[in-house]
Motif scaffolding. Structure first.
Motif: not given
Lengths: 535, 121
Positions: B15, B18-19, B21-22, B25-26, B105-106, B108, B110, B115
């Protein structure tokens, strides 16, 4: 029925009543017969006794009469001697005769002269000396002459009947001494209350048989009285006394004894039968009560066993639910990681369509697995919704992106961006995901799935429509039942949980479906007041 | 303008990785912590705009860390695979920016991180 329970004897009402009916009937017949027999025997004994007493009394009356007529014979004997000893002294005979004569009676002496019989001495109302004795009387005289002892007879002379006593050879050979008395027209004599034998109805016949023509006197008009016939001797002849009693000689109480026995006995029999019936009915009632209680006990036992079985089933279910809950929670973390990894793979795939397609399939299937786990957890544990404003359009697009459509299915989602509901976002999303994945599975050969939302009178309506297989009415009625499933895969909890979630939000869910045309599910939940989208 | 700093706290390496990395990435700057104590120390030492934290962890759990965070606290997004106990829920409601149930859901996640980062400055 459980082992060890004793079945109550099966008795139908007829079977139960029969022995009692028989017993009552037997008691009625036996006791009733005994009472009637006693009554009859007593009646006969009393009648016999009555007859014996009547015979005794009649005998006494006959003896009195007999002795009276014996004195007549003595008088005739004496007057004959007087007439025979001094044939010329008529005065002596007349004087002696008057001392025994009653009014209208006469005494005379006759003698046979050739073929006729003439008067040689007379006193009282008797014919004059020298007169011939008339035919009927002469015939009696001839019988007197041929008989030892006094004879008697009745002779009709004109309007009157005369009673004659005649003593043959009373005043010497060939003579007859007569005593004559007229009988009154009415033979009935009123017995005065104080008279002896006043309690008897008596008829006196001057013959051995109750011949009406020989009736001399009677105390009743009912002739001949059906009564005791008592012959007695008057001189040489036999007279008949017929008697009945005017009241019971044995006494009124004794005479009524058979009826008293009958009535009292009847009452006793009725009482006995009543007691037997009442006791029998009580016994029947008690038996029925026992039967009823046994039956209800058996029912209670059966219910208890059912309840116990239910409890065992529930415990097993609870144990399974506990296990499912534990497994489900443990699966959530790996599923979340897989979702993240798939997101990264999707990014990495770039414009590679084949990669993107396969990642989409993996996302869809992972979402299906997630949904199964969530449904199972929600069903076994459940949780209160954590309410917050949710933008419906956002929720719909998120839900659709979580479960990308399979090949051949076109997806469309529309909603007013201003439409908000107060809801637990995760729960409402789960409900929507259930409806969306059900829609996909209802369209194995492709079709269109539409998710739309609109506000209606303070509520938000979210409708998921597919163009799939549709459902029959019967299926529609059962789809919200837990563990009911019409699909090849799935555990049958999706719609049950969806319904529960919607109702926990104070909403409703309805379904319309046409076989071979598709289904449409509509969720209605209270809309939230307008809120600004969090930035 | 420097990128937003996000602390990802989860005892599950998959977790975390991956989180991270995501988010990287953003464009987020991401730090990692494997347990509550480490996360608490990191928050004291360094300023984060957003903390994405698991609730159930060995040792100190996410709710405890959330309650002890200093002033001004960073925006905290809690992740949980379990239903929250009622007594904790009120406190969490008061201090957390959002609660997300695993699996999420990824997109969501993000959206929530975006926010929260906007709310932090």
């Amino acid at each position: 029925m459980a082992d060890g329970l004793v079945e109550a004897p099966a008795v139908d009402s007829l079977g139960r009543r029969w022995p009692l009916r028989m017993m009552s009937a037997i008691i009625l017949v036996v006791l009733g017969g005994a009472v009637v027999a006693s009554s009859v025997v007593t009646l006969n004994v009393i009648r016999h006794q009555e007859r014996l007493i009547l015979q005794e009394r009649t005998g006494e009356a006959a003896a009195v009469l007999g002795s009276a007529f014996a004195s007549v014979q003595d008088s005739l004997q004496l007057l004959g001697s007087i007439a025979g000893s001094s044939p010329g002294n008529r005065q002596l005979f007349a004087t002696a005769a008057r001392s025994v004569l009653g009014p209208a009676q006469g005494l005379l002496v006759s003698t046979q002269r050739g073929a006729s019989m003439r008067v040689i001495a007379a006193a009282g109302a008797a014919p004059a000396i020298g007169q011939a004795i008339p035919g009927a009387q002469a015939q009696l005289g001839r019988r007197a002459l041929s008989t030892a002892g006094m004879v008697s007879g009745l002779v009709q002379q004109g309007e009157r009947r005369w009673l004659y006593f005649a003593l043959g050879r009373g005043a010497g050979p060939g003579t007859v001494v007569w005593w004559e008395a007229p009988l009154s027209q009415a033979v009935t004599i009123e017995a005065s209350p104080g008279s002896p034998f006043g309690y008897l109805d008596i008829a006196v016949y001057l013959s051995a048989r109750p011949d009406p023509s020989t009736l001399i006197a009677a105390t009743t008009k009912h002739l001949p009285p059906a009564g005791l016939q008592y012959p007695f001797r008057v001189g040489h002849d036999t007279w008949l006394l017929v008697t009945t009693s005017t009241f019971p000689l044995v006494g009124s109480l004794v005479k009524d004894t058979p009826w008293i026995i009958l009535v009292m006995g009847g009452l006793a029999v009725a009482l006995t039968v009543t007691i037997v019936e009442v006791q029998g009915r009580r016994r029947d009632y008690a038996a029925a009560q026992v039967h009823e209680k046994t039956a209800s006990l058996q029912t209670a036992m059966a219910e208890l066993q059912d309840a116990q079985a239910q409890l065992v089933r529930q415990e097993k279910l609870a144990a399974v639910g506990q296990l499912a809950s534990t497994v489900g929670h443990e699966l959530r973390n790996p599923l979340a990681v897989i979702m993240n990894a798939l997101y990264l793979l999707e990014v990495a795939a770039g414009e590679n369509d084949m990669m993107r397609r396969h990642v989409a399939t993996a996302k869809r299937e992972t979402s299906a697995a997630t949904l199964i786990v969530s449904d199972l957890l929600d069903y076994s544990v459940g949780r209160e919704p954590m309410l917050a404003p949710v933008q419906v359009a956002d929720l719909i697009s998120e839900s659709l992106s979580v479960v990308p459509p399979p090949a051949g299915v076109q997806v469309a989602g529309h909603s007013d961006p201003e439409l908000f509901v107060t809801a637990d976002r995760d729960q409402l999303r789960q409900a929507l995901l259930n409806l969306i994945t059900n829609g996909y599975e209802a369209m194995p050969d492709g079709g269109a799935l539409t998710v739309s939302a609109a506000s209606a009178e303070g509520s938000a309506q979210i409708t998921v429509t597919d163009t799939g297989l549709g459902m029959s009415d019967e299926t529609c009625q059962n789809i919200f039942t837990p563990f009911f499933t019409g699909k090849a895969r799935g555990i049958g909890l999706g719609l049950a949980v969806t319904k529960r979630v919607v109702e926990a939000h104070g909403g409703t869910i309805t379904v319309e479906s046409t076989p071979s045309a598709g289904s449409s599910f509509t969720i209605t939940v209270p809309a939230a007041a307008m809120v600004s989208v969090p930035q | 303008m420097s990128p937003f700093a996000v602390l990802v706290v989860d005892d599950e390496p998959g977790m975390r990785d991956t989180l991270a990395a995501i988010l990287e990435y953003h464009g987020y700057r991401v730090a990692l912590a494997a347990d509550g104590e480490t996360a608490f120390t990191a928050v004291q030492a360094e300023s984060f705009d957003v903390v994405v934290m698991d609730v159930k962890m060995p040792g100190r759990d996410g709710v405890s860390v959330l309650q002890d965070m200093g002033d001004p606290p960073p925006q905290v997004i809690l992740m949980t695979a379990y239903a929250l106990e009622d007594r904790l829920r009120a406190a969490v409601d008061a201090k957390a920016f959002a609660i997300v149930h695993k699996p999420f859901e990824t997109g969501r996640m993000l959206s929530l991180v975006f926010d929260a980062s906007q709310a932090s400055r």
